[in-house]
Design a protein around this motif. Structure first.
Motif, mmCIF file in Angstrom:
data_model
loop_
_atom_site.group_PDB
_atom_site.id
_atom_site.type_symbol
_atom_site.label_atom_id
_atom_site.label_comp_id
_atom_site.label_asym_id
_atom_site.label_seq_id
_atom_site.Cartn_x
_atom_site.Cartn_y
_atom_site.Cartn_z
ATOM 1 N N UNK A 1 41.421 16.932 23.626
ATOM 2 C CA UNK A 1 41.540 17.103 25.080
ATOM 3 C C UNK A 1 40.486 16.355 25.888
ATOM 4 N N UNK A 2 39.348 16.003 25.275
ATOM 5 C CA UNK A 2 38.294 15.289 26.010
ATOM 6 C C UNK A 2 38.336 13.777 25.777
ATOM 7 N N UNK A 3 39.269 13.303 24.970
ATOM 8 C CA UNK A 3 39.207 11.913 24.507
ATOM 9 C C UNK A 3 39.217 10.899 25.648
ATOM 10 N N UNK A 4 39.837 11.237 26.772
ATOM 11 C CA UNK A 4 39.926 10.282 27.890
ATOM 12 C C UNK A 4 38.746 10.430 28.851
ATOM 13 N N UNK A 5 37.875 11.390 28.613
ATOM 14 C CA UNK A 5 36.751 11.620 29.523
ATOM 15 C C UNK A 5 35.683 10.550 29.327
ATOM 16 N N UNK A 6 35.064 10.145 30.419
ATOM 17 C CA UNK A 6 33.909 9.265 30.357
ATOM 18 C C UNK A 6 32.646 10.118 30.302
ATOM 19 N N UNK A 7 31.581 9.552 29.769
ATOM 20 C CA UNK A 7 30.319 10.294 29.705
ATOM 21 C C UNK A 7 29.163 9.335 29.496
ATOM 22 N N UNK A 8 28.087 9.566 30.221
ATOM 23 C CA UNK A 8 26.843 8.830 29.992
ATOM 24 C C UNK A 8 25.960 9.674 29.073
ATOM 25 N N UNK A 9 24.745 9.220 28.862
ATOM 26 C CA UNK A 9 23.847 9.919 27.926
ATOM 27 C C UNK A 9 23.657 11.389 28.281
ATOM 28 N N UNK A 10 23.461 11.690 29.555
ATOM 29 C CA UNK A 10 23.147 13.072 29.931
ATOM 30 C C UNK A 10 24.339 14.003 29.673
ATOM 31 N N UNK A 11 25.566 13.492 29.886
ATOM 32 C CA UNK A 11 26.744 14.317 29.605
ATOM 33 C C UNK A 11 26.930 14.515 28.099
ATOM 34 N N UNK A 12 26.675 13.464 27.325
ATOM 35 C CA UNK A 12 26.794 13.582 25.868
ATOM 36 C C UNK A 12 25.775 14.578 25.336
ATOM 37 N N UNK A 13 24.538 14.496 25.830
ATOM 38 C CA UNK A 13 23.495 15.437 25.396
ATOM 39 C C UNK A 13 23.873 16.864 25.772
ATOM 40 N N UNK A 14 24.488 17.024 26.942
ATOM 41 C CA UNK A 14 24.877 18.359 27.387
ATOM 42 C C UNK A 14 26.055 18.895 26.579
ATOM 43 N N UNK A 15 27.110 18.096 26.415
ATOM 44 C CA UNK A 15 28.326 18.556 25.756
ATOM 45 C C UNK A 15 28.173 18.715 24.245
ATOM 46 N N UNK A 16 27.138 18.101 23.674
ATOM 47 C CA UNK A 16 26.886 18.277 22.241
ATOM 48 C C UNK A 16 26.034 19.517 21.961
ATOM 49 N N UNK A 17 25.499 20.125 23.021
ATOM 50 C CA UNK A 17 24.640 21.293 22.838
ATOM 51 C C UNK A 17 23.180 20.957 22.676
ATOM 52 N N UNK A 18 22.845 19.663 22.575
ATOM 53 C CA UNK A 18 21.444 19.289 22.340
ATOM 54 C C UNK A 18 20.526 19.723 23.480
ATOM 55 N N UNK A 19 21.012 19.623 24.716
ATOM 56 C CA UNK A 19 20.164 19.983 25.852
ATOM 57 C C UNK A 19 19.840 21.466 25.861
ATOM 58 N N UNK A 20 20.715 22.279 25.277
ATOM 59 C CA UNK A 20 20.459 23.722 25.274
ATOM 60 C C UNK A 20 19.221 24.082 24.464
ATOM 61 N N UNK A 21 18.793 23.161 23.569
ATOM 62 C CA UNK A 21 17.619 23.421 22.729
ATOM 63 C C UNK A 21 16.395 22.634 23.176
ATOM 64 N N UNK A 22 16.522 21.881 24.263
ATOM 65 C CA UNK A 22 15.428 21.022 24.713
ATOM 66 C C UNK A 22 14.841 21.553 26.010
ATOM 67 N N UNK A 23 13.542 21.833 25.990
ATOM 68 C CA UNK A 23 12.866 22.370 27.165
ATOM 69 C C UNK A 23 12.122 23.639 26.830
ATOM 70 N N UNK A 24 11.611 24.294 27.861
ATOM 71 C CA UNK A 24 10.810 25.508 27.681
ATOM 72 C C UNK A 24 11.661 26.753 27.873
ATOM 73 N N UNK A 25 11.321 27.840 27.177
ATOM 74 C CA UNK A 25 12.085 29.085 27.331
ATOM 75 C C UNK A 25 11.998 29.601 28.764
ATOM 76 N N UNK A 26 13.113 30.098 29.248
ATOM 77 C CA UNK A 26 13.138 30.644 30.602
ATOM 78 C C UNK A 26 13.263 29.595 31.691
ATOM 79 N N UNK A 27 13.342 28.314 31.300
ATOM 80 C CA UNK A 27 13.490 27.237 32.268
ATOM 81 C C UNK A 27 14.777 26.469 31.963
#
Length: 421
Positions: free
Chosen positions: A140-166
């Protein structure tokens, strides 16, 4: 080919046609580092990525992009308008003599031009076509475009990057493109091995989202085994203790930061004992650390209160130590730990210098030579290095179209006037 004798890499007999953007640049470069003849095909006038900075001399120019230099060296360059009838015919002729095509166009785009795998494999049955997109060729996402920030977000990587509570963070320099392109190169080479054994080509479908999931695969393991969701922990390590205790990974020191973790097991015992002995030699080891039984210390069951108590004097001690002093001590005392190197320190690193990692590449068009990171590995049977600088716009049009495909110079000029090249 004229310069084939100059290249003696493991892939030097093979040709790659590169239709990628930033998502796949590194894939072509890796194959080029290994000696393949990589031909980068750009639209007439040049790839838009040529205007990505920084620029040589801080002057924006399509042929002075350091980003372009870094990810497109080891490639020859031609210009070609794929969405024109003549451009497609030229590309088919190129495919007839190619071993690989790598591309990062939207799914289905090449099929619309009758240049998809089903079409190209009729021209060259042994062809390996590697398609690199944000979410893959299907789903369902195959036609979607994405830059680095969207790829990092949609892969779940951003959820583990940063400080707790922020809020979650992205890594400052784009990481997903390079992870994805590296996996694409791996998939391409695996398909190549299959072809060498069976004679069969195939399409390799690379998803940036899936590639980044593998980059953070350890986080998924915690859920698989413990039904535990890992969370952002900033400069701390989680998942080592069943109590939920977290351990500091990065520590401020006198002139920067250090990487050190309180470990368990035999390696931890030796490191912890050596650190306390070092602290004691400077009069900074508290009694409870000197009396601690590291042999029975169990990192898997330690509680946060105990970790906090140990880390407080260790942190004070590290504040009085330089990175050079720390590295000398951990080497001498056989401890686990490293200084966090800056870009300048990496450039001056004696280990990289001893391995002749850095390469000076001549840029006649700039009247200068630039120093590059060299090959990513060393093979005993063949070199892996930078063979040539990144191409200028259409630099090898005549060499390839006339010298190798047999076009007349008058024909080349006409194609240029028609906007085909």
């Amino acid at each position: 080919m004229a310069d084939q004798e100059k290249r003696a890499g493991l892939l030097s007999p093979f040709r790659v046609l590169d239709l990628t953007d930033e998502l796949g640049f590194l894939c072509g470069k890796i194959l080029g580092d290994l000696g393949a003849d990589v031909v980068k095909a750009e639209r007439p006038g040049g790839d838009p990525a040529r205007m990505l900075g920084p620029f040589y001399g801080d002057r924006p120019h399509p042929e002075k992009s350091l980003y372009w230099f870094g990810f497109n060296n080891n490639k020859r360059g031609v210009t070609l308008k794929l969405d024109s009838a003549k451009g497609r015919e030229i590309f088919r002729r190129l495919v007839a003599g190619a071993d690989f095509v790598i591309e990062s166009l939207p799914p289905g785009y090449l099929d619309q031009l009758q240049l998809g795998y089903s079409h190209l494999s009729r021209i060259q049955p042994r062809l390996v076509l590697t398609s690199i997109t944000p979410f893959g060729q299907t789903g369902p996402y195959s036609r979607f475009q994405a830059s680095d920030i969207e790829i990092m977000a949609m892969s779940g990587c951003m959820s583990l990057t940063g400080d707790p509570g922020k809020p979650p963070l992205r890594v400052s320099f784009p990481q997903s493109y390079q992870w994805t392109a590296s996996y694409a190169a791996m998939g391409t080479l695996i398909a190549h091995i299959h072809r060498q054994r069976t004679g069969e080509g195939q399409q390799v479908d690379v998803s940036a989202q899936a590639s980044m999931l593998w980059a953070f695969s350890h986080a998924h393991t915690f859920w698989d085994l413990n039904r535990q969701l890992e969370k952002r922990a900033g400069s701390f390590m989680t998942g080592r203790s069943i109590t939920g205790a977290k351990m500091r990974v990065f520590w401020p020191c006198k002139d920067g930061y250090l990487n050190f973790i309180i470990y368990g097991g035999e390696a931890g015992k030796k490191t912890n004992q050596a650190l306390v002995a070092w602290m004691e030699s400077k009069g900074m080891a508290p009694e409870f650390l000197k009396k601690k039984d590291w042999k029975s210390f169990n990192i898997a069951e330690v509680k946060q209160e105990e970790i906090d108590r140990m880390e407080e004097p260790i942190g004070r001690f590290f504040l009085g130590v330089t990175k050079e002093e720390f590295f000398a001590a951990v080497t001498q005392r056989e401890m686990l730990g490293y200084p966090v190197a800056t870009v300048e320190e990496i450039f001056r690193d004696p280990q990289l210098e001893a391995r002749n990692f850095w390469q000076e590449i001549d840029h006649p068009e700039l009247g200068a030579s630039l120093i590059y990171p060299g090959g990513f590995t060393k093979f005993s049977k063949a070199p892996c290095k930078i063979w040539r600088r990144a191409p200028l716009i259409g630099e090898h049009n005549e060499e390839i179209y006339c010298g190798e495909m047999g076009m007349k110079k008058e024909e080349l000029k006409k194609l240029e006037m028609e906007g085909v090249i």
